[in-house]
Design an enzyme around this catalytic site. Structure first.
Site, PDB file in Angstrom:
ATOM      1  N   ARG A   1      37.164 -12.287  40.859  1.00  0.00           N
ATOM      2  CA  ARG A   1      36.850 -11.340  39.789  1.00  0.00           C
ATOM      3  C   ARG A   1      37.498  -9.972  40.020  1.00  0.00           C
ATOM      4  NH1 ARG A   1      31.252 -10.392  36.406  1.00  0.00           N
ATOM      5  NH2 ARG A   1      31.934  -8.485  35.366  1.00  0.00           N
TER       6      ARG A   1
ATOM      7  N   ARG B   1      11.370  -6.674  34.909  1.00  0.00           N
ATOM      8  CA  ARG B   1      12.238  -7.559  35.711  1.00  0.00           C
ATOM      9  C   ARG B   1      13.229  -8.335  34.851  1.00  0.00           C
ATOM     10  NH1 ARG B   1       7.255  -8.302  38.249  1.00  0.00           N
ATOM     11  NH2 ARG B   1       7.143  -7.119  40.188  1.00  0.00           N
TER      12      ARG B   1
ATOM     13  N   GLU C   1      31.640 -11.497  41.722  1.00  0.00           N
ATOM     14  CA  GLU C   1      32.761 -10.856  42.398  1.00  0.00           C
ATOM     15  C   GLU C   1      32.759 -11.062  43.904  1.00  0.00           C
ATOM     16  OE1 GLU C   1      34.014  -7.164  40.603  1.00  0.00           O
ATOM     17  OE2 GLU C   1      34.943  -6.550  42.479  1.00  0.00           O
TER      18      GLU C   1
ATOM     19  N   HIS D   1      38.790   7.148  32.570  1.00  0.00           N
ATOM     20  CA  HIS D   1      39.017   5.878  33.259  1.00  0.00           C
ATOM     21  C   HIS D   1      40.248   5.128  32.730  1.00  0.00           C
ATOM     22  CE1 HIS D   1      38.140   2.238  35.441  1.00  0.00           C
ATOM     23  NE2 HIS D   1      38.119   1.556  34.307  1.00  0.00           N
TER      24      HIS D   1
ATOM     25  N   HIS E   1      43.060  -0.316  39.301  1.00  0.00           N
ATOM     26  CA  HIS E   1      41.881   0.542  39.426  1.00  0.00           C
ATOM     27  C   HIS E   1      41.790   1.302  40.751  1.00  0.00           C
ATOM     28  CE1 HIS E   1      40.768  -1.517  35.818  1.00  0.00           C
ATOM     29  NE2 HIS E   1      39.527  -1.104  35.806  1.00  0.00           N
TER      30      HIS E   1
ATOM     31  N   LYS F   1      28.284  -6.862  34.170  1.00  0.00           N
ATOM     32  CA  LYS F   1      28.141  -5.747  35.114  1.00  0.00           C
ATOM     33  C   LYS F   1      27.440  -4.615  34.398  1.00  0.00           C
ATOM     34  CE  LYS F   1      31.895  -6.190  38.432  1.00  0.00           C
ATOM     35  NZ  LYS F   1      33.148  -5.589  38.929  1.00  0.00           N
TER      36      LYS F   1
ATOM     37  N   ASN G   1      40.159  -5.631  38.364  1.00  0.00           N
ATOM     38  CA  ASN G   1      40.318  -4.232  38.778  1.00  0.00           C
ATOM     39  C   ASN G   1      41.782  -3.891  39.019  1.00  0.00           C
ATOM     40  OD1 ASN G   1      37.524  -3.656  38.755  1.00  0.00           O
ATOM     41  ND2 ASN G   1      37.335  -4.775  40.683  1.00  0.00           N
TER      42      ASN G   1
ATOM     43  N   GLU H   1      43.108  -0.117  29.516  1.00  0.00           N
ATOM     44  CA  GLU H   1      42.430  -1.310  30.046  1.00  0.00           C
ATOM     45  C   GLU H   1      43.092  -2.572  29.476  1.00  0.00           C
ATOM     46  OE1 GLU H   1      40.087  -2.333  32.869  1.00  0.00           O
ATOM     47  OE2 GLU H   1      39.589  -0.320  32.212  1.00  0.00           O
TER      48      GLU H   1
ATOM     49  N   LYS I   1      38.997 -12.516  30.351  1.00  0.00           N
ATOM     50  CA  LYS I   1      37.899 -12.004  31.185  1.00  0.00           C
ATOM     51  C   LYS I   1      36.816 -13.064  31.351  1.00  0.00           C
ATOM     52  CE  LYS I   1      34.804  -8.376  32.412  1.00  0.00           C
ATOM     53  NZ  LYS I   1      34.431  -6.993  32.446  1.00  0.00           N
TER      54      LYS I   1
ATOM     55  N   HIS J   1      40.641   5.028  40.236  1.00  0.00           N
ATOM     56  CA  HIS J   1      39.378   5.654  40.649  1.00  0.00           C
ATOM     57  C   HIS J   1      39.641   6.945  41.425  1.00  0.00           C
ATOM     58  CE1 HIS J   1      37.149   1.591  40.212  1.00  0.00           C
ATOM     59  NE2 HIS J   1      37.024   2.320  39.130  1.00  0.00           N
TER      60      HIS J   1
END
Ligand code: GLY
Length: 343
Positions: free
Chosen positions: A223, A117, A219, A246, A230, A139, A227, A181, A209, A234
């Site tokens: 946040r 956990r 998010e 990417h 993006h 993330k 992206n 990026e 960031k 994607h």
């Protein structure tokens, strides 16, 4: 060397952490581990074959390699990794250290978030993309056959070491991906990132960031500006069966987002030209939409984006800066896409 704090001051717990950026900062790993509270008993290094970066510490260490390639960013890899942690007898008193690119830190972070956990994780990103994006902000996750990063957790690292020396041996493609990026950050604030040297630029991207993550860790809104570029990116990744990586797709997505924002009257042509200057000029990246699918196919993929909860969602530049825009008119998107594909 520069230090950036990711400030996460919770009500009951300060989960803030430091990101060190500079040449040779990997040598600080042992000190960083000794400073963790409580100090770990053992270190579980998660890496990939071919990364070529070895870390050393004064702690008993275990080394775990995961497979190379997007197909290994999977639940099967997490299961195998956690089973191997269990075989090694790791507990919450130990620490995971992710050494590698974004895939490694995403997988190492998710295994750390899940095993017992949650056990602490320290990231040592070895790609530019990892340093300015994947390793920062908590993330973590893996792909499902149904899409990328569909299973994961927010699990903040205890520290991040961005050693710029690790970038020296990066293949050109990885450099392009990192730059795609990085180009994004040029538009998130009014900073002139082009005027900064590499160390200052990486540190500033991390700082930008960090500020965004601190304001919206999970998010629920802001946040999403991380992206930027993006939504189309994607779609291009999927339509090309991941032949377009990417970061390469993000560079194209940034210019497309600027063209869409212009069509929607949010920015003027000078601002679009700034996007072309940064993406195509400064970083020498692709700016044209490649023919990996028709406009209709790309639009359908954008509707399937996991962020498209209330219709077509884009992060767009505008009078208030870059912000998420929900419910963008599909006919306009299709028109801008058709124009981009025919030029
Ligand atoms: N990569 C985008 C984020 O961390 O939110």
């Amino acid at each position: 060397m520069r230090r950036v704090t990711v400030p996460l001051l919770g009500v009951s717990q300060d989960r803030s952490y430091e990101v060190a950026v500079g040449r040779g900062v990997i040598d600080q790993l042992d000190d960083v581990l000794h400073e963790l509270q409580p100090a770990p008993r053992r270190v579980a290094v998660v890496t990939q074959p071919g990364i070529g970066i070895e870390v050393s510490t004064s702690f008993p260490m275990h080394r775990f390699e995961i497979g190379v390639g997007e197909q290994f960013k999977s639940m099967a890899t997490i299961q195998e990794l956690c089973e191997r942690f269990a075989e090694a007898g790791l507990t919450r008193g130990d620490v995971v250290v992710g050494v590698g690119g974004g895939m490694v830190t995403d997988v190492a972070g998710f295994a750390a978030a899940s095993y017992h956990r949650g056990i602490p994780v320290v990231h040592v990103p070895t790609t530019l993309l990892g340093m300015i994006d994947a390793a920062i902000g908590g993330k973590t996750g893996v792909n499902l056959p149904h899409g990328k990063n569909l299973v994961g957790a927010f699990w903040q690292p205890s520290a991040v070491l961005c050693d710029l020396d690790t970038l020296a041996t990066l293949p050109d493609r990885e450099v392009r991906c990192g730059n795609g990026e990085m180009a994004k950050y040029h538009f998130l604030t009014g900073d002139d990132l082009a005027a900064l040297d590499l160390e200052a630029r990486v540190a500033r991207c991390v700082e930008i960031k960090a500020e965004v993550v601190a304001s919206d860790e999970r998010e629920s809104g802001r946040r999403a500006i991380l992206n930027y570029g993006h939504t189309l990116a994607h779609a291009l990744e999927i339509a090309s069966d991941h032949q377009i990586a990417h970061g390469e797709a993000v560079s194209i997505g940034l210019v497309f987002a600027a063209r869409l924002a212009e069509r929607l009257g949010r920015i003027n042509s000078d601002r679009v030209a700034q996007h072309l200057d940064v993406v195509g000029g400064l970083y020498g990246l692709e700016t044209d939409v490649p023919h990996v699918g028709s406009a209709d196919e790309l639009l359908a993929l954008m509707f399937r984006d996991k962020k498209a909860i209330d219709g077509l969602t884009f992060v767009l530049d505008g009078p208030n800066g870059v912000e998420p825009v929900v419910g963008v008119d599909a006919a306009i998107v299709l028109d801008v896409l058709n124009e981009a594909l025919s030029s």
